[in-house]
Motif scaffolding. Structure first.
Motif, PDB file in Angstrom:
ATOM      1  N   SER A 284       6.113  17.725  59.149  1.00  0.00           N
ATOM      2  CA  SER A 284       5.150  18.689  58.602  1.00  0.00           C
ATOM      3  C   SER A 284       4.858  18.496  57.124  1.00  0.00           C
ATOM      4  O   SER A 284       4.018  19.222  56.575  1.00  0.00           O
TER       5      SER A 284
ATOM      6  N   ASN B 269       1.746  22.158  53.292  1.00  0.00           N
ATOM      7  CA  ASN B 269       0.665  22.063  54.273  1.00  0.00           C
ATOM      8  C   ASN B 269      -0.611  22.688  53.714  1.00  0.00           C
ATOM      9  O   ASN B 269      -0.567  23.733  53.064  1.00  0.00           O
TER      10      ASN B 269
ATOM     11  N   ASN C 224      -0.966  17.216  55.565  1.00  0.00           N
ATOM     12  CA  ASN C 224       0.461  17.284  55.248  1.00  0.00           C
ATOM     13  C   ASN C 224       0.686  16.535  53.940  1.00  0.00           C
ATOM     14  O   ASN C 224       0.293  15.373  53.810  1.00  0.00           O
TER      15      ASN C 224
ATOM     16  N   GLU D 252       0.378  26.106  51.651  1.00  0.00           N
ATOM     17  CA  GLU D 252       1.604  26.785  52.064  1.00  0.00           C
ATOM     18  C   GLU D 252       2.771  25.809  52.078  1.00  0.00           C
ATOM     19  O   GLU D 252       2.654  24.690  52.578  1.00  0.00           O
TER      20      GLU D 252
ATOM     21  N   THR E  65       6.124  24.265  53.448  1.00  0.00           N
ATOM     22  CA  THR E  65       6.686  24.150  54.798  1.00  0.00           C
ATOM     23  C   THR E  65       7.844  25.113  54.990  1.00  0.00           C
ATOM     24  O   THR E  65       8.054  25.639  56.085  1.00  0.00           O
TER      25      THR E  65
ATOM     26  N   SER F 142       8.003  28.071  53.911  1.00  0.00           N
ATOM     27  CA  SER F 142       7.425  29.373  54.266  1.00  0.00           C
ATOM     28  C   SER F 142       6.848  29.348  55.674  1.00  0.00           C
ATOM     29  O   SER F 142       6.949  30.333  56.417  1.00  0.00           O
ATOM     30  N   LYS F 143       6.261  28.222  56.041  1.00  0.00           N
ATOM     31  CA  LYS F 143       5.649  28.101  57.364  1.00  0.00           C
ATOM     32  C   LYS F 143       6.691  28.214  58.468  1.00  0.00           C
ATOM     33  O   LYS F 143       6.448  28.813  59.528  1.00  0.00           O
ATOM     34  N   TYR F 144       7.864  27.630  58.227  1.00  0.00           N
ATOM     35  CA  TYR F 144       8.958  27.698  59.200  1.00  0.00           C
ATOM     36  C   TYR F 144      10.103  28.509  58.603  1.00  0.00           C
ATOM     37  O   TYR F 144      11.253  28.073  58.579  1.00  0.00           O
ATOM     38  N   SER F 145       9.775  29.698  58.140  1.00  0.00           N
ATOM     39  CA  SER F 145      10.734  30.533  57.402  1.00  0.00           C
ATOM     40  C   SER F 145      11.945  30.918  58.252  1.00  0.00           C
ATOM     41  O   SER F 145      13.061  31.030  57.735  1.00  0.00           O
TER      42      SER F 145
END
Length: 400
Positions: free
Chosen positions: A60, A64, A219, A246, A248, A250-253
């Protein structure tokens, strides 16, 4: 100093007690085991966190970029590559690589079995980035007329290398494509394995009727992850008004928060090991004092100062501690090396996200752990020593 060493030598070697020797040996072994497991457990934790994070970052990126307008559909609002961050990324030194991608919802079907997936169209630079996690049936990185699927999807659809599967894209009008299986990937993370397949970005552009200046997002890979906050500011300053940027993390917090919680486990483990080590050292020194109480009384009767006797037991305690540190460190380094080199200890990837126990050697952290153990256990050495001052010749005669 020479006089002290002579007294100390005579103290431990004349009328040597097998009991004292056995206690010291056991103490060294138990303390070494505690230090060994402390270093190994912390190295495994750091390795586990690092391996999971690196997998997410490889697939990722560190940052992103997408369009603010994108909702359930990936097509509605593409990112413009001829403007914004993609066109300005060479001016940002912290960026190592920026890769555009196209996302499309799709249905994959083989032998009347089907599954809903997300097709991620990428280029060769992206494939090269995730290559350590891939298994190819040839050396080519090109995905023309082919796709890469997850191991779980590969098994559930009973696929083989070279098999062709049907992909249904709910476009307007709907589009079908027959693509060959070129490779498989496995992260052990459901967020990727249960939904993503990878294909050619140009296929996505043809289906969406986009030109090469459009993509669903980008990415961004950084040269130094430690500078991500600084890099984020620069990226935002060079982006378009409609680009959503954003991290990563935070995206996959949920995943990253879970990994951060694991840090608390190692703190608890360190505390337990240090407490046990302290009680072990206090007990050992106290037993040595009781075992040599007659000799202590004799030394005091000849006018030996308490300070001199203190030094004898203090040196004995530090001798145990230093030997335990050396043995614990050497044995743990050996295991770390063997595991990193040969991956001897395996794991079930379906439960642990990895197929082997990861170990990461961090010299500074291990040095801090050793210093912490040395400091805390050193303090515990002095606690029983002060009982020596309570021993008098009269008490010693009564005791014997």
């Amino acid at each position: 100093m020479r006089k002290l060493r002579k007294i100390e030598y005579n103290f431990w070697n004349k009328n040597r007690s097998l009991h004292s020797k056995l206690i010291k040996t056991i103490s060294i072994i138990t303390l070494s085991i505690g230090i060994f497991f402390l270093i190994i457990s912390s190295s495994i934790l750091y390795g586990f966190q690092d391996s999971i994070k690196n997998k997410i970052y490889d697939f990722s990126g560190h940052i992103n970029v997408s369009n603010f307008g994108n909702g359930l559909s990936f097509k509605n609002h593409p990112v413009q590559l001829d403007e914004g961050i993609f066109s300005n990324h060479k001016d940002i030194n912290e960026i190592d690589l920026i890769v555009p991608y196209i996302l499309m919802s799709a249905l994959i079907e083989k032998n009347n079995y089907s599954d809903g997936i997300i097709f991620k169209g990428v280029n060769e630079k992206y494939i090269n980035r995730i290559k350590p996690h891939l298994l190819f049936n040839n050396d080519s990185l090109s995905l023309k007329n082919s796709i890469i699927v997850s191991k779980s999807l590969y098994q559930s659809l009973n696929l083989n290398f070279g098999d062709k599967v049907s992909l249904f894209f709910p476009n307007d009008p709907p589009i079908f494509r027959r693509l060959a299986i070129k490779g498989i990937y496995e992260t052990g993370l459901e967020e990727f394995d249960n939904s993503l397949i990878f294909g050619d970005i140009n296929l996505g552009r043809k289906i969406y009727k986009w030109d090469e200046n459009n993509s669903s997002g980008m990415n961004i890979y950084l040269k130094d992850l430690e500078k991500i906050d600084k890099s984020l500011i620069e990226i935002e300053n060079n982006s378009r008004f409609d680009e959503f940027i954003e991290k990563t993390e935070s995206k996959y917090s949920q995943i990253f928060n879970w990994l951060n919680i694991l840090d608390k486990n190692i703190i608890i483990f360190i505390t337990i090991i240090c407490v046990v080590a302290c009680f072990n050292m206090i007990s050992v020194v106290l037993i040595l004092i009781m075992d040599k109480i007659k000799t202590i009384g004799i030394l005091k009767s000849f006018g030996t100062k308490d300070k001199t006797i203190f030094s004898i037991f203090r040196n004995a305690g530090f001798d145990i501690l230093i030997k335990a540190l050396i043995i614990g460190n050497i044995s743990s380094y050996l295991i770390i090396y063997l595991q990193k080199k040969f991956s001897l200890i395996k794991l079930d990837s379906s439960s642990y996200y990895l197929n082997y126990v990861p170990i990461k050697f961090q010299f500074i952290d291990i040095l801090i752990l050793n210093s912490l153990v040395f400091m805390i256990v050193s303090i515990s050495i002095y606690i029983p020593i002060y009982f020596i001052s309570k021993i008098t010749v009269k008490n010693n005669l009564s005791f014997n």
